[in-house]
Each structure stands twice: as C-alpha cells, then as structure tokens.
Design a protein around this motif. Structure first.
Motif, mmCIF file in Angstrom:
data_model
loop_
_atom_site.group_PDB
_atom_site.id
_atom_site.type_symbol
_atom_site.label_atom_id
_atom_site.label_comp_id
_atom_site.label_asym_id
_atom_site.label_seq_id
_atom_site.Cartn_x
_atom_site.Cartn_y
_atom_site.Cartn_z
ATOM 1 N N GLY A 458 0.804 -1.215 0.000
ATOM 2 C CA GLY A 458 0.000 0.000 0.000
ATOM 3 C C GLY A 458 0.835 1.262 0.000
ATOM 4 N N SER A 459 2.151 1.111 -0.181
ATOM 5 C CA SER A 459 3.003 2.301 -0.113
ATOM 6 C C SER A 459 3.066 3.043 -1.433
ATOM 7 N N GLY A 460 3.006 2.317 -2.553
ATOM 8 C CA GLY A 460 3.078 2.998 -3.838
ATOM 9 C C GLY A 460 3.684 2.096 -4.889
ATOM 10 N N ALA A 461 3.371 2.409 -6.156
ATOM 11 C CA ALA A 461 3.764 1.537 -7.263
ATOM 12 C C ALA A 461 5.282 1.464 -7.427
ATOM 13 N N THR A 462 5.984 2.542 -7.066
ATOM 14 C CA THR A 462 7.427 2.551 -7.314
ATOM 15 C C THR A 462 8.192 1.745 -6.259
ATOM 16 N N ALA A 463 7.508 1.334 -5.187
ATOM 17 C CA ALA A 463 8.194 0.620 -4.112
ATOM 18 C C ALA A 463 8.253 -0.867 -4.401
ATOM 19 N N CYS A 464 9.167 -1.550 -3.749
ATOM 20 C CA CYS A 464 9.204 -3.004 -3.760
ATOM 21 C C CYS A 464 8.367 -3.432 -2.562
#
Ligand code: TYD
Ligand code: MG
Length: 542
Positions: A458-464
């Motif tokens: 749920g942190s964001g698309a760019t995160a792993c």
C-alpha cells in the motif's frame, strides 16, 4: 519571624517545616521539595503578606472576572518573531512567540549557548531588544564565543520589522547583544522588569537561584521557582524567554521534568559531540507541531543549517554488510539516513545491545521479531546499531531498517543493490505494517537515486512492496531468509535490555514485591510482556 519556606511532598502533598528524607505523610523517600509560602499570584512578584488577606481576596471576586464563551474570546493572531534560523523557526512552529517560554535542553557542549547567541544576534539585528543572562559563563567568556560566530547576510531574515543594521553585515550582531552575568533571580527579574526586552535567554535555568529558598541552585525547588517567576514576568510583559537547561546522564532534562509542564515549548538539542551534526527537536509545543526536527552542523563560526541532509547521508552510506538506508520522516519532512549494524560473537553472558540514534526498546523488539519470524538469531551475539551522523530516528517506520541492517551484518553480506532504501513497521507476528507518508518517503528516495525501496503493502507503485519480514529479507539479501520457521525460542536471558520504561518496571517490581512475590524473578518476567504492550501504545502515539 514568619517562615518563608515549607517542604511539600511531591507524592502526597504533605507539608513539613523541616526537610526529611522520608515523607512523614506517605513515607515515600526523597519527595519533599522546598517551596515558598503562599507565592504571589495575581499581584505580580510581591508576595502576599499573610494567609488571611489572600483568603479575603478570594471571597470578594472582582466584577470583571466572569467566564465567557470561547467564541467571544478575542484571539489575536500570534505574531511570531523570526529567529533568523530557518530550521529553528520551523521547529518552533514559525518563530518565537512573544510572552512564551521555551526550554532548550541538551548535553553540555552540544551547542546550546552557541545557538542562543546566534538567535539573539539575529533578533538584535532585526531591531528587537534582547538580553542574554549568563549564570554559567562570565561576560568575557560569552564575548569570546560571540566573536567566533559568523552570520548570514541580513537579507535572509524575513521579519517585517525595520532593520537598522541592514547592510552592516560585517558587524557581528552577536556582539550587540546586552549581557547580564548574574545568578540571583531577583536581580535578573528587576533588570527584566526595568527595561523589558522582546527576547531573553537564561543560560542556564539551573544556575539561577531565589534567595528565599535555602536549597542550592539547580535543585528541583529552585528550578521550579526560577521558571515560575520568570514566566509570570514574561507573560505580563510579552517577553519571549528561552530557558537553557542541562540534561542529565540518563537523558532527562535536569530538574526532574518539573519544567516541562510549565513551559510552552520544550526543545531538545541532540547529537554526538565527536560528530558535527546536531539535531533540534520539539518534545512539546503549544504553538506548533512536536514532530518537527531541524538539522544543524557545528562549524568554525557557529551552527549552520543542513538543508541537503538526505543527499549527504546517501553519499556517505558505506554499501557494506550491515548498512541500509532508511527513508524516515522527520515530522513533515522526509529524510534519508544510513542505519548501520554490527553483530559480533559475545564474550559476555548477557550480550550487549548498544544503540545510537534509535530506542533501545525498539532494538530489543526488532531482535525478538527477527529471531522468531526471520530466522536471524542474535541471542549469543553483541548487537550494535547506529544511525549515522548522530541523527535520532524516533518513528515506527525504522523497524525494517534495523531488521535488515542486523540481518545483513549477522550474515556478513551486503544488501542486494546497495545503497538500499527501506521503511516500515514490524508487527509482533512478523508482518510489515504501513506507516505514514509513504509517497513522500519514496519521492525523497527517488530524488537521491534509490529505487526498489522495500516498503509495506500500500506504499506505492514505485516501491518493492512486501507483506512480511520474511519477504523483505528475501527481497533484500542475496541468499534470501535463512533457516526454517523460527524454531528456536528467543533467549530470555540473552538481552540485557530492559523492555519497559523505568517507571513502569519499578511500579511492577513494587506491586509484585508487596504482593510477596520474589522480586528478582518478577522484575525479570514482567517486562517482556509489558514491553510489547508499551511499545505498541507508543507506536500509535507517534
Ligand atoms: P556551547 O554552545 O558552549 O555548548 P553548550 O552551551 O551546549 O554547553 O558549544 C560548545 C562547543 O561548540 C564547543 O566545544 C566549541 C564548539 N564550537 C564550534 O565548533 N564552533 C563555534 O563557532 C563555536 C562558537 C563553538
Ligand atoms: Mg553553555
């Protein structure tokens, strides 16, 4: 002659003419604190002559004292004074508020006097009347320090007051600040009342003393008295006061926290003496957020604001086993810091857990979770964790960074694609939990060339994105998580870290002791449970 002071128990309120080591009322030890008899309240600094008159006044209530609805209270917008130091203004919530009391705490030599000298220099240059009260150093010593200071050009001040010294930036404004080297409270109050400045620094509150009290300057009674009387005057005359306070070895503001409830704002100045970075954070702020922190560097010429901290810390990151970059939040601002760990076989029965820049309890919690859910057992090893640069990270998002740094150090392998960024809170069942402002953390990481930041779902698309500690270890370490399901229990005797705050454990120990339990065993068993509860409560509060 009428008695001017009494001793009051801080636990039960019992009063006694003499000081006793043990309270005659509740039998608690070391709780009697000397106080002035009937301190003046409404009548400024003049003490009431006797109890009878004070009683009479209370019955004849003046006609203009009536409670009124909040909507009718004229709330004038707070006009703040810029200190000329952006990082400090931000931590204060926008600048110094006239009539407010700020307590600035920090270890000796950290730079409190340097900072306050610079503040008053800037205010003086902006046309405000100031006063520096030094109880600690002589006027000559303060002058020598002021001579070393270098100031930014006057244009950086965004105060709207006319600046008579504009253009004269060659003149050192710190040398224009009037100084009073004095330790007697009454003298200081007289000087303040005779010619009230807009801003005043008391360096330090522990060196001033009221003559009426027999206890030594720096004692709880004196510190409380000094602060209370300065506050009365400051509020009446609209003087912004900065009280400098020393911090004890345990890290608490000396004068056992008696001032924290009294003042409007508590600032803590932290850092390692050997390293140039200093961090200023608000522990309490009636006029702003307590999440903000400012970063400074101590240089020749005084404190300089560090505006590109993330870039510096990422560039300095070692990329060796045990190093990971944490995308942290310092209040409303993202900050990338390097977290380093060292895991070494221990010679001691109780291996060491040494931290710098993080909470010891948090390390204990993360080590337990790592052992149980990550297959990284450190029971027989000394563990050292350090946030590089003397920065202190005080948020739940640092859990994953500690875990990855310890795992990497324990295995002796560097993370895949170092420097590697991460953030996230670890739950007690080994899950990775969402933390605030993931998008700002990721943005900051991307800005400094870190991609594939390991983060909770749920942190964001760019995160792993990963869901558990186990997945995080697999993503970060070349060999993935080691071992089977965390089979071996976490060694109980392994960590010397007390898992609960001191007050908490003392309460437990006392309760169990009076219940007739074996105190040694009880004190050892109670913290482990209370620790996780306490820590969860704290994480929510952050
Ligand atoms: P100081 O403000 O006296 O600390 P505190 O009031 O918190 O006890 O600062 C102490 C240190 O700062 C001292 O060791 C010298 C260093 N310093 C510099 O490095 N550069 C400077 O320009 C100044 C004024 C101090
Ligand atoms: Mg000092």
């Amino acid at each position: 002659m009428a008695r001017t002071t009494i001793h009051v128990c801080s636990e039960c309120g019992a009063q006694s003419a003499q000081w006793h080591g043990q309270c005659p009322g509740c039998e608690a030890w070391n709780t009697l604190i000397e106080e002035r008899v009937s301190p003046a309240r409404a009548s400024g600094r003049k003490p009431a002559s006797n109890g009878r008159r004070a009683g009479e006044r209370a019955r004849e209530l003046p006609a203009n004292v009536v409670p009124m609805p909040l909507r009718d209270v004229g709330a004038a917008p707070v006009r703040r004074m810029s200190t000329g130091i952006g990082e400090l203004d931000r931590v204060l919530g926008g600048g110094l508020v006239p009539g407010s009391l700020v307590l600035l705490g920090g270890a000796p030599g950290i730079g409190k006097s340097t900072l306050t000298n610079m503040i008053l220099g800037n205010l003086e240059r902006a046309g405000h009347r100031t006063l520096y009260v030094s109880g600690e150093e002589s006027a000559e010593q303060v002058r020598l320090r002021a001579e070393r200071l270098r100031f930014a050009p006057a244009a950086s001040l965004d105060d709207d007051v006319a600046r008579p010294l504009d253009g004269a930036s060659v003149a050192n404004p710190a040398l224009q600040v009037p100084i009073l080297a004095e330790t007697d409270l009454d003298t200081v109050l007289d000087v303040l009342a005779a010619n009230p400045p807009r801003a005043c620094v008391i360096d330090s509150v522990q060196t001033l003393g009221a003559a009426e009290l027999s206890s030594a300057p720096g004692s709880v009674a004196q510190v409380r008295e000094v602060a209370a009387r300065i506050m009365q005057l400051a509020k009446a005359r609209g003087i912004a006061v900065i009280l400098v306070g020393h911090v004890t070895k345990e890290g608490a503001l000396a004068g056992p926290r008696v001032l924290e409830h009294l003042v409007d704002c508590v600032l803590q100045f932290e850092g390692e003496r050997e390293r140039p970075y200093r961090e200023l954070r608000a522990l309490k702020n009636r006029f702003g957020s307590t999440n903000e922190a400012g970063l400074f560097e101590m240089r020749q010429g005084g404190l300089v604001e560090v505006l590109d901290a993330s870039a510096r810390f990422v560039a300095e990151a070692t990329r060796a086993p045990g190093s990971v970059v944490l995308a942290a939040m310092e209040g409303s601002r993202p900050l990338l810091v390097e977290v380093q760990a060292l895991v070494a076989p221990s010679e001691l029965e109780q291996p060491r857990r040494v931290v710098s820049g993080i909470d010891r309890n948090r390390l204990a919690l993360v080590l337990a979770i790592l052992g149980r859910h990550g297959g990284v057992r450190t029971g027989g090893a000394d563990v050292f964790v350090n946030v590089v640069g003397g920065v202190r990270v005080d948020e739940p998002g640092c859990d994953l960074a500690i875990a990855l740094a310890v795992a990497s150090a324990s295995r002796g392998v560097a993370l895949k694609s170092t420097p590697r960024g991460c953030f996230g809170e670890l739950g007690l069942t080994g899950e990775l939990r969402w933390v605030g402002h993931p998008e700002r953390r990721l943005e900051e990481a991307a800005k400094h060339g870190l991609d594939g930041v390991i983060a909770p779902a749920g942190s964001g698309a760019t995160a792993c994105e990963v869901q558990t500690l186990r997945q995080a270890l697999a993503a970060a370490l070349p060999g993935g998580p080691a071992g089977g399901r965390g089979g071996a229990p976490v060694e109980h005797g392994g960590s010397p870290v007390a898992l609960v705050g001191e007050a908490h454990s003392q309460k437990h120990a006392r309760a169990l002791h009076t219940a007739g339990g074996a105190p040694g065993h009880a004190a050892g068993a109670a913290p482990a449970k209370a620790g996780s509860g306490g820590s969860v409560a704290r994480l929510r509060a952050v």
